[in-house]
Motif scaffolding. Structure first.
Motif, short mmCIF file in Angstrom:
data_model
loop_
_atom_site.label_atom_id
_atom_site.label_comp_id
_atom_site.label_asym_id
_atom_site.label_seq_id
_atom_site.Cartn_x
_atom_site.Cartn_y
_atom_site.Cartn_z
N PRO A 103 0.83 -1.21 0.00
CA PRO A 103 0.00 0.00 0.00
C PRO A 103 0.87 1.26 0.00
CG PRO A 103 -0.83 -1.58 1.60
CD PRO A 103 0.49 -2.12 1.10
N ASP A 104 0.52 2.19 -0.85
CA ASP A 104 1.21 3.49 -0.96
C ASP A 104 2.67 3.37 -1.38
OD1 ASP A 104 -1.20 4.54 -0.29
OD2 ASP A 104 -0.63 5.20 1.72
N GLU A 105 3.04 2.22 -1.97
CA GLU A 105 4.40 2.06 -2.52
C GLU A 105 4.30 1.49 -3.93
OE1 GLU A 105 7.07 -0.13 0.04
OE2 GLU A 105 6.28 0.87 1.82
N PRO A 106 3.92 2.34 -4.89
CA PRO A 106 3.73 1.84 -6.26
C PRO A 106 5.03 1.31 -6.86
CG PRO A 106 3.64 4.24 -6.21
CD PRO A 106 3.68 3.78 -4.78
N ILE A 107 4.91 0.38 -7.78
CA ILE A 107 6.08 -0.11 -8.50
C ILE A 107 5.84 0.03 -10.00
CG2 ILE A 107 6.67 -1.76 -6.67
CD1 ILE A 107 5.78 -4.00 -8.61
N LYS A 108 6.95 0.10 -10.71
CA LYS A 108 6.90 0.20 -12.17
C LYS A 108 7.29 -1.14 -12.77
CE LYS A 108 9.28 2.42 -16.01
NZ LYS A 108 10.22 3.47 -16.39
N VAL A 109 6.53 -1.56 -13.78
CA VAL A 109 6.91 -2.74 -14.54
C VAL A 109 6.86 -2.37 -16.02
CG1 VAL A 109 6.09 -4.41 -12.82
CG2 VAL A 109 4.54 -3.62 -14.60
N THR A 110 7.63 -3.09 -16.80
CA THR A 110 7.59 -2.87 -18.24
C THR A 110 7.09 -4.14 -18.89
OG1 THR A 110 9.41 -1.32 -18.09
CG2 THR A 110 8.95 -2.21 -20.26
N CYS A 111 6.13 -3.99 -19.77
CA CYS A 111 5.56 -5.15 -20.43
C CYS A 111 5.54 -4.84 -21.93
CB CYS A 111 4.16 -5.40 -19.90
SG CYS A 111 3.54 -7.00 -20.35
N GLY A 112 6.41 -5.50 -22.69
CA GLY A 112 6.55 -5.13 -24.09
C GLY A 112 7.04 -3.70 -24.15
N THR A 113 6.26 -2.84 -24.82
CA THR A 113 6.65 -1.43 -24.92
C THR A 113 5.91 -0.56 -23.90
OG1 THR A 113 4.94 -1.11 -26.57
CG2 THR A 113 7.14 -1.62 -27.39
N GLU A 114 5.12 -1.18 -23.05
CA GLU A 114 4.29 -0.40 -22.12
C GLU A 114 4.97 -0.27 -20.76
OE1 GLU A 114 0.66 0.25 -22.72
OE2 GLU A 114 0.88 -0.47 -24.76
N ASP A 115 5.10 0.96 -20.28
CA ASP A 115 5.54 1.19 -18.90
C ASP A 115 4.28 1.33 -18.05
OD1 ASP A 115 8.25 1.16 -19.42
OD2 ASP A 115 8.27 3.29 -19.96
N ILE A 116 4.20 0.50 -17.03
CA ILE A 116 2.97 0.39 -16.24
C ILE A 116 3.30 0.61 -14.77
CG2 ILE A 116 1.15 -1.22 -15.53
CD1 ILE A 116 1.57 -2.59 -18.28
#
Ligand code: FES
Length: 104
Positions: free
Chosen positions: A17-30
């Motif tokens: 909670p309140d600690e977002p993470i970034k992932v990359t899937c193909g060309t999408e940064d999510i």
């Protein structure tokens, strides 16, 4: 044409909670957000200029951009205050057996 594929992007336990993470899937940064036991996914890049929202400040269902402090609702992607005016793309999420899947 399909209407999207489910891609495994993270483990649910890694998104606090309140600690977002970034992932990359193909060309999408999510960016992945944990809100009240649920996981939500938005495009990671702010619609105002260029900043990673996973590096921003999450408070419950909202995230504040680290660059100019625009805020978004992470559940529906809506822009909440200046300087952001354009909403974020959001992704469908499902959690299966502790794994987080996002529909790309
Ligand atoms: Fe996010 Fe400006 S880049 S508010």
């Amino acid at each position: 044409m399909t209407d999207g594929n489910w891609q495994e992007v993270a483990k649910a336990d890694d998104i606090k909670p309140d600690e977002p993470i970034k992932v990359t899937c193909g060309t999408e940064d999510i960016a992945l957000f944990h809100v009240d036991g649920e996981i939500f996914a938005t495009h990671d890049i702010c619609t105002h200029a260029y900043a990673s929202l996973a590096a921003g400040f999450q408070e419950g269902g909202e995230v504040e951009c680290p660059l100019h402090e625009g805020r978004f609702n992470v559940k529906n992607g809506r822009a909440l205050c200046a300087p952001v005016t354009e909403g974020l793309k959001i992704y469908e999420v499902k959690v299966d057996n502790g794994a987080v899947f996002v529909k790309i």
